[in-house]
Design an enzyme around this catalytic site. Sequence first.
Site, PDB file in Angstrom:
ATOM      1  N   GLU A  42       0.856  -1.192   0.000  1.00  0.00           N
ATOM      2  CA  GLU A  42       0.000   0.000   0.000  1.00  0.00           C
ATOM      3  C   GLU A  42       0.884   1.231   0.000  1.00  0.00           C
ATOM      4  O   GLU A  42       1.540   1.533   0.999  1.00  0.00           O
ATOM      5  CB  GLU A  42      -0.914  -0.012   1.239  1.00  0.00           C
ATOM      6  CG  GLU A  42      -1.766   1.247   1.374  1.00  0.00           C
ATOM      7  CD  GLU A  42      -2.473   1.325   2.736  1.00  0.00           C
ATOM      8  OE1 GLU A  42      -2.793   0.267   3.327  1.00  0.00           O
ATOM      9  OE2 GLU A  42      -2.687   2.451   3.202  1.00  0.00           O
ATOM     10  N   ARG A  46       0.561  10.199   0.596  1.00  0.00           N
ATOM     11  CA  ARG A  46       0.910  11.305   1.506  1.00  0.00           C
ATOM     12  C   ARG A  46       2.097  12.087   0.993  1.00  0.00           C
ATOM     13  O   ARG A  46       2.465  13.097   1.562  1.00  0.00           O
ATOM     14  CB  ARG A  46       1.275  10.763   2.895  1.00  0.00           C
ATOM     15  CG  ARG A  46       0.148  10.083   3.589  1.00  0.00           C
ATOM     16  CD  ARG A  46       0.602   9.427   4.877  1.00  0.00           C
ATOM     17  NE  ARG A  46      -0.269   8.331   5.180  1.00  0.00           N
ATOM     18  CZ  ARG A  46      -0.092   7.471   6.165  1.00  0.00           C
ATOM     19  NH1 ARG A  46       0.947   7.580   6.958  1.00  0.00           N
ATOM     20  NH2 ARG A  46      -0.941   6.486   6.346  1.00  0.00           N
ATOM     21  N   LYS A 136     -11.028  -2.002   6.482  1.00  0.00           N
ATOM     22  CA  LYS A 136      -9.859  -1.664   7.301  1.00  0.00           C
ATOM     23  C   LYS A 136     -10.375  -1.180   8.655  1.00  0.00           C
ATOM     24  O   LYS A 136     -11.353  -0.425   8.715  1.00  0.00           O
ATOM     25  CB  LYS A 136      -9.074  -0.559   6.587  1.00  0.00           C
ATOM     26  CG  LYS A 136      -8.052   0.156   7.439  1.00  0.00           C
ATOM     27  CD  LYS A 136      -7.166   1.035   6.577  1.00  0.00           C
ATOM     28  CE  LYS A 136      -6.435   2.070   7.412  1.00  0.00           C
ATOM     29  NZ  LYS A 136      -5.184   2.528   6.793  1.00  0.00           N
TER      30      LYS A 136
END
Length: 212
Positions: A42, A46, A136
């Site tokens: 993943e 950011r 999640k």
Amino acid sequence: MTKLNTWLEKTKPLIAVIVIDDLSHAVPMAKALVAGGIHLLEITLRTEVGLAAIKQIRDQVPEAIVGAGTVCNVKDYQSAIDAGAQFIVSPGLTTDLIEKAKQVESAGQWDGVFLPGVATASEIMVAKQAGFAQLKCFPASAIGGCSILKAWAGPFDSVGFCPTGGISLDNYQSYLSLPNVICIGGSWLTEASLMTTENWPEIELRAKTIQA
Ligand code: 3PG
């Protein structure tokens, strides 16, 4: 069987959560994780190079299953798809993201996996109503860790969780032992100091230590 379950048959049950600051790190980092048996990568959006890193890993590390993380809005959802992301992870769930996920699926534009984040019973109910059964759980350790996942197993017995946030070498096995945990997510395999020093052997070693 979901697509995520199919992937989990071929990889250790851990999604490596990765922050890439230097694009040249993407491919060697991905190769190290794959060599250690971790295929679900993943790449968080950011940093400015997140999307480019997804593209490079897709092109150069075919054994990797590459996703985009920290996807918080529709624009990033589409950019992740355009970059070649095979799965998308968001820290929470918004009505915009639900609509976007449905739209790209029904238009046949993307057959990847969307893993929305939840932290409360109400959010799980919204996610279930929207058709998501694999979620999640974030930030897992801060909201109660294994205890909250055990509590959710009763009312939400059809939901599979991927807890993320505060998971480490010391506690990951407790999470994986829970029947409603399908996999875990964590950033410790690729912690910042290993990335900046380009310590790919240590990243591979950390991946290898993960017991399925
Ligand atoms: C995430 O981005 O999903 C989490 O912040 C990762 O949590 P960790 O850094 O505690 O593993």
